[in-house]
Design an enzyme around this catalytic site. Sequence first.
Site, PDB file in Angstrom:
ATOM      1  N   HIS A 306       0.860  -1.189   0.000  1.00  0.00           N
ATOM      2  CA  HIS A 306       0.000   0.000   0.000  1.00  0.00           C
ATOM      3  C   HIS A 306       0.889   1.229   0.000  1.00  0.00           C
ATOM      4  O   HIS A 306       1.956   1.245   0.625  1.00  0.00           O
ATOM      5  CB  HIS A 306      -0.904  -0.008   1.235  1.00  0.00           C
ATOM      6  CG  HIS A 306      -2.033   0.975   1.156  1.00  0.00           C
ATOM      7  ND1 HIS A 306      -1.882   2.314   1.461  1.00  0.00           N
ATOM      8  CD2 HIS A 306      -3.336   0.829   0.794  1.00  0.00           C
ATOM      9  CE1 HIS A 306      -3.039   2.929   1.294  1.00  0.00           C
ATOM     10  NE2 HIS A 306      -3.930   2.068   0.885  1.00  0.00           N
ATOM     11  N   ASP A 364      -7.837  -4.178  -0.467  1.00  0.00           N
ATOM     12  CA  ASP A 364      -8.406  -4.395  -1.802  1.00  0.00           C
ATOM     13  C   ASP A 364      -8.364  -5.870  -2.182  1.00  0.00           C
ATOM     14  O   ASP A 364      -9.259  -6.377  -2.865  1.00  0.00           O
ATOM     15  CB  ASP A 364      -7.654  -3.575  -2.847  1.00  0.00           C
ATOM     16  CG  ASP A 364      -7.751  -2.085  -2.594  1.00  0.00           C
ATOM     17  OD1 ASP A 364      -8.878  -1.603  -2.460  1.00  0.00           O
ATOM     18  OD2 ASP A 364      -6.711  -1.423  -2.509  1.00  0.00           O
TER      19      ASP A 364
END
Length: 432
Positions: A306, A364
Amino acid sequence: MGDKMATLTIDGNELQLPVYNGSEGPSVMDISSLYKDSGYFTYDPGFLSTASCESSITFIDGEKGILRYRGYDIDELAENCDYLSTCHLLLYGELPDAAQKEWFDRKMTLHTMAHEQLQFMMRGFPRRAHPMAIMVGAAASLSAFYHDSLDINDPEQRELAAFRMIAKMPTIAAMCYKYSIGQPFVYPDNDLGFAENFLHMMFATPCEKYKVSPILADAMDKILILHADHEQNASTSTVRLAGSSGANPFACVGAGIASLWGPAHGGANEAVINMLEEIENVKNIPEFIERAKDKNDPFRLMGFGHRVYKNYDPRAKVLRQTCKQVLEELGIKDEPLLDIAVELEKIALEDEYFVERKLYPNVDFYSGIIYKAMGIPASMYTVLFAIARTSGWVAQWKEMIEDPKQKIGRPRQLFTGPEGRHLDGSVIRKTA
């Protein structure tokens, strides 16, 4: 003045810049008078080192893997609260007590219906239109239907607009889905909870009853909580920037949805499923792992690592367990894409290459798997993100409007184009 002063020397002149300390996180240097005092701007592409506002809503520490809403760790909220309680927290600063929750939930429920004429706007889109294309227009168009909540200087109208946007977003999202598959719209059911109601509008039909699984409803509720806000990300900054001009809140959220649509932002979980489809089979995983490690290969593993978190994404920790519960509830054992996802997760948590680089599965990755298992098409993934993030956008917009220091956003630039010139080719003489 600030908590202390920083000294900046430019062209032999010393400038004193106030330094402010937040309750958590890095301190900031106030450069708001820099241009006036020195004639210089700062250069910060992407605003990665610039605090654009003062906020008390969300705190992130990417190095430590911390995400907090109003001081509460995200995993504690996901475990003990529902989405509407989280909305109350974001909007008002505190979790609701029993009486406040009853009022808030009821108030929100009364605004779930979308204006009946909205369906005619949707019918102007091709059936194959991406749901996010419709969402951008539908959200902004709410300003055409609800004229009694457009005065941003009226606190009551601001609150009414907040309720309307948060409550209607699931209804609009479900309408986008139903329209894309040629099924009739399903109206909200005020006897159902927020997440449960959304799933009902997605999958129910007028000719057959649909009972929402409590486990799936709980999973959806957790996903909404985890995505509700994420500090000054691209879409939130877009909402604030649009709002700084005095634009109505519906238009601001429409702008936020447009920003969220980008594959580098809200489209990441859709990219996860596209990646799993590209891998195609578990036996192909070693080849793609090697490709991911090759700097010269354009292939990248989506859903790992991320930009903000240099540790395990705190939201992923919650969804990892939720993902297992959903797969167990649905009895899914022979779904090729999910088999690939499970194996990729195992490798990412054990392979030295990924562990060293802290490329852990992120939110995600798990949300994409959950949506896939629930039967939600990939084109709807970012739409679900928009449903969740609406509460954060509205809270951030509301905070900005109520901030006496807020000004219309006006970033500067480093101009590198041609110098002043005339049509005859001569150069415009610079003035001193």
